[in-house]
Design a protein around this motif. Structure first.
Motif, PDB file in Angstrom:
ATOM      1  N   GLU A   1       0.852  -1.207   0.000  1.00 59.31           N
ATOM      2  CA  GLU A   1       0.000   0.000   0.000  1.00 59.31           C
ATOM      3  C   GLU A   1       0.875   1.240   0.000  1.00 59.31           C
ATOM      4  O   GLU A   1       1.894   1.301   0.705  1.00 59.31           O
ATOM      5  CB  GLU A   1      -0.908  -0.005   1.232  1.00 59.31           C
ATOM      6  CG  GLU A   1      -1.774   1.250   1.341  1.00 59.31           C
ATOM      7  CD  GLU A   1      -2.477   1.350   2.670  1.00 59.31           C
ATOM      8  OE1 GLU A   1      -3.108   2.390   2.930  1.00 59.31           O
ATOM      9  OE2 GLU A   1      -2.395   0.381   3.463  1.00 59.31           O
ATOM     10  N   ASN A   2       0.495   2.238  -0.787  1.00 64.88           N
ATOM     11  CA  ASN A   2       1.197   3.522  -0.762  1.00 64.88           C
ATOM     12  C   ASN A   2       0.921   4.245   0.555  1.00 64.88           C
ATOM     13  O   ASN A   2      -0.142   4.098   1.156  1.00 64.88           O
ATOM     14  CB  ASN A   2       0.768   4.389  -1.944  1.00 64.88           C
ATOM     15  CG  ASN A   2      -0.720   4.696  -1.938  1.00 64.88           C
ATOM     16  OD1 ASN A   2      -1.558   3.783  -1.863  1.00 64.88           O
ATOM     17  ND2 ASN A   2      -1.069   5.973  -1.998  1.00 64.88           N
TER      18      ASN A   2
ATOM     19  N   ALA B   1       2.375   6.014  -4.543  1.00 65.13           N
ATOM     20  CA  ALA B   1       1.957   4.952  -5.468  1.00 65.13           C
ATOM     21  C   ALA B   1       2.910   4.826  -6.648  1.00 65.13           C
ATOM     22  O   ALA B   1       3.157   3.720  -7.153  1.00 65.13           O
ATOM     23  CB  ALA B   1       0.545   5.228  -5.955  1.00 65.13           C
ATOM     24  N   GLU B   2       3.495   5.931  -7.078  1.00 62.81           N
ATOM     25  CA  GLU B   2       4.421   5.900  -8.209  1.00 62.81           C
ATOM     26  C   GLU B   2       5.708   5.159  -7.846  1.00 62.81           C
ATOM     27  O   GLU B   2       6.324   4.519  -8.719  1.00 62.81           O
ATOM     28  CB  GLU B   2       4.747   7.329  -8.640  1.00 62.81           C
ATOM     29  CG  GLU B   2       5.530   7.434  -9.928  1.00 62.81           C
ATOM     30  CD  GLU B   2       5.696   8.862 -10.383  1.00 62.81           C
ATOM     31  OE1 GLU B   2       6.304   9.086 -11.447  1.00 62.81           O
ATOM     32  OE2 GLU B   2       5.219   9.768  -9.662  1.00 62.81           O
ATOM     33  N   ASP B   3       6.125   5.219  -6.582  1.00 64.40           N
ATOM     34  CA  ASP B   3       7.318   4.492  -6.150  1.00 64.40           C
ATOM     35  C   ASP B   3       7.084   2.985  -6.138  1.00 64.40           C
ATOM     36  O   ASP B   3       7.990   2.208  -6.457  1.00 64.40           O
ATOM     37  CB  ASP B   3       7.734   4.946  -4.738  1.00 64.40           C
ATOM     38  CG  ASP B   3       8.189   6.387  -4.705  1.00 64.40           C
ATOM     39  OD1 ASP B   3       8.736   6.860  -5.711  1.00 64.40           O
ATOM     40  OD2 ASP B   3       7.981   7.050  -3.659  1.00 64.40           O
ATOM     41  N   LEU B   4       5.884   2.569  -5.742  1.00 60.30           N
ATOM     42  CA  LEU B   4       5.621   1.146  -5.541  1.00 60.30           C
ATOM     43  C   LEU B   4       5.057   0.448  -6.773  1.00 60.30           C
ATOM     44  O   LEU B   4       5.191  -0.778  -6.888  1.00 60.30           O
ATOM     45  CB  LEU B   4       4.639   0.964  -4.372  1.00 60.30           C
ATOM     46  CG  LEU B   4       5.140   1.383  -2.991  1.00 60.30           C
ATOM     47  CD1 LEU B   4       4.039   1.178  -1.952  1.00 60.30           C
ATOM     48  CD2 LEU B   4       6.390   0.612  -2.597  1.00 60.30           C
ATOM     49  N   LEU B   5       4.403   1.176  -7.650  1.00 65.55           N
ATOM     50  CA  LEU B   5       3.711   0.530  -8.765  1.00 65.55           C
ATOM     51  C   LEU B   5       4.651  -0.281  -9.662  1.00 65.55           C
ATOM     52  O   LEU B   5       4.369  -1.467  -9.942  1.00 65.55           O
ATOM     53  CB  LEU B   5       2.947   1.570  -9.577  1.00 65.55           C
ATOM     54  CG  LEU B   5       2.028   1.020 -10.660  1.00 65.55           C
ATOM     55  CD1 LEU B   5       0.991   0.061 -10.070  1.00 65.55           C
ATOM     56  CD2 LEU B   5       1.315   2.166 -11.382  1.00 65.55           C
ATOM     57  N   PRO B   6       5.803   0.267 -10.140  1.00 71.72           N
ATOM     58  CA  PRO B   6       6.706  -0.566 -10.951  1.00 71.72           C
ATOM     59  C   PRO B   6       7.251  -1.762 -10.164  1.00 71.72           C
ATOM     60  O   PRO B   6       7.424  -2.857 -10.719  1.00 71.72           O
ATOM     61  CB  PRO B   6       7.838   0.405 -11.339  1.00 71.72           C
ATOM     62  CG  PRO B   6       7.252   1.762 -11.165  1.00 71.72           C
ATOM     63  CD  PRO B   6       6.289   1.650 -10.025  1.00 71.72           C
TER      64      PRO B   6
ATOM     65  N   PHE C   1      -4.477   0.977  -3.440  1.00 72.06           N
ATOM     66  CA  PHE C   1      -4.376   2.425  -3.583  1.00 72.06           C
ATOM     67  C   PHE C   1      -5.150   3.106  -2.462  1.00 72.06           C
ATOM     68  O   PHE C   1      -6.345   2.878  -2.282  1.00 72.06           O
ATOM     69  CB  PHE C   1      -4.921   2.859  -4.948  1.00 72.06           C
ATOM     70  CG  PHE C   1      -4.815   4.333  -5.199  1.00 72.06           C
ATOM     71  CD1 PHE C   1      -3.594   4.923  -5.476  1.00 72.06           C
ATOM     72  CD2 PHE C   1      -5.938   5.147  -5.155  1.00 72.06           C
ATOM     73  CE1 PHE C   1      -3.495   6.286  -5.707  1.00 72.06           C
ATOM     74  CE2 PHE C   1      -5.862   6.492  -5.380  1.00 72.06           C
ATOM     75  CZ  PHE C   1      -4.625   7.073  -5.663  1.00 72.06           C
ATOM     76  N   ASP C   2      -4.437   3.970  -1.704  1.00 74.15           N
ATOM     77  CA  ASP C   2      -5.049   4.730  -0.611  1.00 74.15           C
ATOM     78  C   ASP C   2      -5.230   6.179  -1.071  1.00 74.15           C
ATOM     79  O   ASP C   2      -4.246   6.895  -1.319  1.00 74.15           O
ATOM     80  CB  ASP C   2      -4.165   4.659   0.637  1.00 74.15           C
ATOM     81  CG  ASP C   2      -4.853   5.221   1.873  1.00 74.15           C
ATOM     82  OD1 ASP C   2      -5.233   6.400   1.850  1.00 74.15           O
ATOM     83  OD2 ASP C   2      -5.011   4.470   2.867  1.00 74.15           O
ATOM     84  N   TYR C   3      -6.483   6.627  -1.171  1.00 75.33           N
ATOM     85  CA  TYR C   3      -6.783   7.976  -1.666  1.00 75.33           C
ATOM     86  C   TYR C   3      -6.240   9.054  -0.727  1.00 75.33           C
ATOM     87  O   TYR C   3      -5.682  10.069  -1.194  1.00 75.33           O
ATOM     88  CB  TYR C   3      -8.294   8.144  -1.825  1.00 75.33           C
ATOM     89  CG  TYR C   3      -8.898   7.352  -2.957  1.00 75.33           C
ATOM     90  CD1 TYR C   3      -8.974   7.879  -4.244  1.00 75.33           C
ATOM     91  CD2 TYR C   3      -9.409   6.080  -2.752  1.00 75.33           C
ATOM     92  CE1 TYR C   3      -9.531   7.162  -5.294  1.00 75.33           C
ATOM     93  CE2 TYR C   3      -9.967   5.349  -3.783  1.00 75.33           C
ATOM     94  CZ  TYR C   3     -10.029   5.895  -5.052  1.00 75.33           C
ATOM     95  OH  TYR C   3     -10.577   5.170  -6.094  1.00 75.33           O
TER      96      TYR C   3
ATOM     97  N   THR D   1      -5.110   6.291 -13.629  1.00 77.18           N
ATOM     98  CA  THR D   1      -4.122   5.430 -14.277  1.00 77.18           C
ATOM     99  C   THR D   1      -3.516   4.447 -13.284  1.00 77.18           C
ATOM    100  O   THR D   1      -3.319   3.258 -13.587  1.00 77.18           O
ATOM    101  CB  THR D   1      -3.018   6.285 -14.914  1.00 77.18           C
ATOM    102  OG1 THR D   1      -3.597   7.196 -15.851  1.00 77.18           O
ATOM    103  CG2 THR D   1      -1.992   5.403 -15.624  1.00 77.18           C
ATOM    104  N   ILE D   2      -3.231   4.935 -12.071  1.00 77.74           N
ATOM    105  CA  ILE D   2      -2.666   4.063 -11.040  1.00 77.74           C
ATOM    106  C   ILE D   2      -3.632   2.932 -10.709  1.00 77.74           C
ATOM    107  O   ILE D   2      -3.234   1.764 -10.603  1.00 77.74           O
ATOM    108  CB  ILE D   2      -2.333   4.887  -9.779  1.00 77.74           C
ATOM    109  CG1 ILE D   2      -1.235   5.900 -10.087  1.00 77.74           C
ATOM    110  CG2 ILE D   2      -1.907   3.964  -8.637  1.00 77.74           C
ATOM    111  CD1 ILE D   2      -0.949   6.850  -8.952  1.00 77.74           C
ATOM    112  N   ILE D   3      -4.913   3.276 -10.560  1.00 77.28           N
ATOM    113  CA  ILE D   3      -5.920   2.272 -10.205  1.00 77.28           C
ATOM    114  C   ILE D   3      -6.048   1.228 -11.305  1.00 77.28           C
ATOM    115  O   ILE D   3      -6.156   0.013 -11.030  1.00 77.28           O
ATOM    116  CB  ILE D   3      -7.264   2.949  -9.923  1.00 77.28           C
ATOM    117  CG1 ILE D   3      -7.154   3.809  -8.657  1.00 77.28           C
ATOM    118  CG2 ILE D   3      -8.376   1.921  -9.764  1.00 77.28           C
ATOM    119  CD1 ILE D   3      -8.364   4.681  -8.403  1.00 77.28           C
ATOM    120  N   ALA D   4      -6.017   1.668 -12.559  1.00 75.81           N
ATOM    121  CA  ALA D   4      -6.147   0.728 -13.669  1.00 75.81           C
ATOM    122  C   ALA D   4      -4.969  -0.245 -13.693  1.00 75.81           C
ATOM    123  O   ALA D   4      -5.155  -1.469 -13.871  1.00 75.81           O
ATOM    124  CB  ALA D   4      -6.235   1.499 -14.994  1.00 75.81           C
TER     125      ALA D   4
END
Length: 564
Positions: free
Chosen positions: A381-382, A389-394, A405-407, A421-424
């Motif tokens: 979780e970010n 989220a950008e750090d963890l997604l890749p 994803f935590d809003y 885009t992150i959620i998708a």
């Protein structure tokens, strides 16, 4: 009989009172003088008139006598006697012949002792006054009140060892009438499930306290050492029994999503006192009953280990403790028979001065150290300060580990990639793994300005996000727990709401919180991290342990901005 010695006759004279004297005759004793400075007996002068007595008193007043000596009862009694004698206005002096065996000094000593032993107050004298047979004097002793008589009777009953009658239980207080305010109606296309974390406020606050229902009974380490491991396991069994009531309450109120507390079994992952759930047949049976009820109603059960779960820590002992915590959570979910949707969520944790090196250590831990069953439930979780989220997604896409994803965290620690885009991309990982997607939603407390202030969760959530997919599970992280879910049900008309289950919101919600984000817990967090312990999450918000240096830097930075 006439005294034979002239010295005694010259030393003893009794003064006869005048007819006008009203005082008691027995106050006139032999005028025996003591030298208050030396404590020795001095010569007495015959007192034949009031003038002679007055002169004697005058001489006494002129003496330089230490205050410590004057405070003795003997000195005070002498002065009192002489004063009373001066008021008697004696007119004649009568010489009395006393028996030779009369000891004047001994008589005076007995008089002093009797006066010293007398109670000083009238109330004390009344209490001390008793008859010869030990019974209280009916003339001087006040009659007993009803309360005293009742207490005396109760004490007599105790002496007879008669069994006491059990007290009747107090009737329960009537349920208060709550005034539930109206809500602003809104529209949404969301059709997924809303859930809450760990605690049901209605069940937890039931009266009397013995009937309260909650699943996070825990204890301190010294209590474990004092009472034994079986006592600790009994706490966990009681938590499981209450969990079935909580699941049933959720079903009755159309809530089908729940996060379990990490406190269900205290110290199960402890390095020294830890224990395996499957080794106790009674625990295995209770876990199966809880899971059967949840699966019967189609409820989703997840877990969120505490902030001490640091998969990227540079300390091997901390990583080992984190793995033990994840193993315990997986064992609990497996014992309940929860499927793949029962995920176990952790944060990236601290950066320890080098984010990229920490991510590499997290990768090694996940790929090489985590048991396969634990890895299959792991979800990242970010967070709001260290890893967005950008750090963890890749990283998640590379390891095929789903991302929650935590809003709220994305608002405080945003990414350059838009949330949609992150959620998708995150949901694509969920789909490959065959797991139903889930997200987290919370709001900052009213009045919060800095990032550190906004970290604390509000009591309730007022708005669903615009980027929220229609069919997914959304965990509401709010202080009012189930009330926050029912609040959104009413706003968006998601499910019918039982009015008896509603409670009004707090009238004046402040920024003050006693949760883990309080600065008072900083030292405890640091000490626990150094010891390599993974204590259970307290309020199940799932926040993480930050790098201590980074926390101090950010705190000073935002405090300085606020001051300016």
């Amino acid at each position: 009989m006439t005294m034979s010695t002239n010295s005694l006759e010259s030393r003893l004279h009794v003064v006869a009172p005048s007819p006008s004297f009203d005082g008691p005759v027995n106050h006139l004793h032999s005028a025996v003088d003591l030298d208050v400075e030396t404590g020795m007996e001095s010569d007495l002068t015959s007192l034949s008139s009031g003038e002679e007595l007055s002169s004697e008193l005058e001489l006494k007043r002129k003496r330089k006598t230490p205050s410590s000596v004057l405070d003795y009862p003997e000195s005070r009694l002498q002065r009192r006697y002489l004063t009373n004698a001066s008021k008697a206005e004696p007119e004649t002096s009568v010489q009395v012949d006393l028996p030779a065996e009369v000891d004047v000094d001994a008589s005076f000593d007995r008089h002093i002792a009797s006066r010293r032993n007398q109670p000083r107050t009238a109330k004390a004298r009344i209490r001390a006054h008793t008859l010869d047979d030990g019974e209280p004097d009916p003339i001087t002793d006040p009659p007993k009140t009803k309360k005293r008589a009742r207490k005396a009777k109760e004490s007599e009953d105790d002496d007879e060892s008669t069994p006491k009658k059990p007290r009747k239980p107090r009737p329960p207080k009537p349920e208060p009438v709550y005034v539930i305010p109206d809500v602003e109606r809104k529209e949404t296309t969301f059709k997924g499930r809303l859930g809450y974390a760990c605690l049901n406020t209605i069940l937890r606050n039931k009266k009397p306290a013995s009937e309260a229902v909650f699943c996070s009974r825990t204890c301190r380490l010294d209590s474990l050492q004092k009472n034994g491991l079986d006592w600790v396991k009994d706490l966990g069994k009681k938590n499981l029994e209450d969990m079935m009531q909580l699941i049933q309450w959720n079903e009755d109120n159309h809530i089908k999503f729940l996060r379990l507390s990490s406190n269900v079994f205290p110290f199960a992952s402890h390095g020294t006192y830890g224990y395996r759930l499957k080794d106790d047949p009674s625990i295995v049976a209770l876990l199966a009953r809880v899971g059967a009820l949840a699966n019967k109603y189609g409820h989703r059960i997840t877990t969120h280990p505490g902030q001490f779960t640091q998969l990227g820590s540079p300390k091997e002992s901390v990583i080992e403790a984190s793995i033990r915590e994840l193993v315990y959570h997986n064992e609990m979910l497996e014992g309940m028979g929860i499927g793949v949707d029962g995920v176990c969520i952790v944060h990236g944790g601290g950066v320890y001065g080098d984010k990229q090196s920490t991510l590499e250590r997290i990768k090694v831990t996940i790929e090489e150290k985590l048991p396969k069953a634990v890895r299959e439930r792991l979800v990242l979780e970010n967070d709001e300060l260290c890893y967005n989220a950008e750090d963890l997604l890749p990283f998640c896409e590379e390891l095929d580990v789903p991302l929650v994803f935590d809003y709220h965290h994305d608002i405080l620690n945003p990414s350059s990639i838009p949330p949609r885009t992150i959620i998708a991309r995150a949901n694509a990982i969920f789909a490959r793994r065959g797991i139903r997607p889930k997200q987290h939603l919370s709001e900052p407390r009213p009045g919060a300005v800095s990032v550190m202030e906004k970290r604390a969760h509000a009591d309730r959530v007022e708005t669903l996000p615009d980027d929220l997919p229609d069919d997914m599970d959304l965990m509401i992280e709010a202080k009012d727990k189930e009330q926050a879910v029912l609040h959104l049900y009413r706003i968006y008309n998601l499910h019918p709401v039982n009015h008896a289950s509603l409670r009004p919101p707090a009238e004046n919600q402040t920024m003050q919180t006693n949760g883990r984000k309080s600065s008072k817990r900083a030292k405890k967090i640091k000490d626990a991290d150094e010891d390599g312990m993974v204590p259970a999450d307290e309020d199940c918000q799932g926040d993480f342990k930050l790098d201590e240096v980074e926390v101090r830097k950010k705190t000073r930075k935002y405090a300085k901005k606020k001051h300016e």
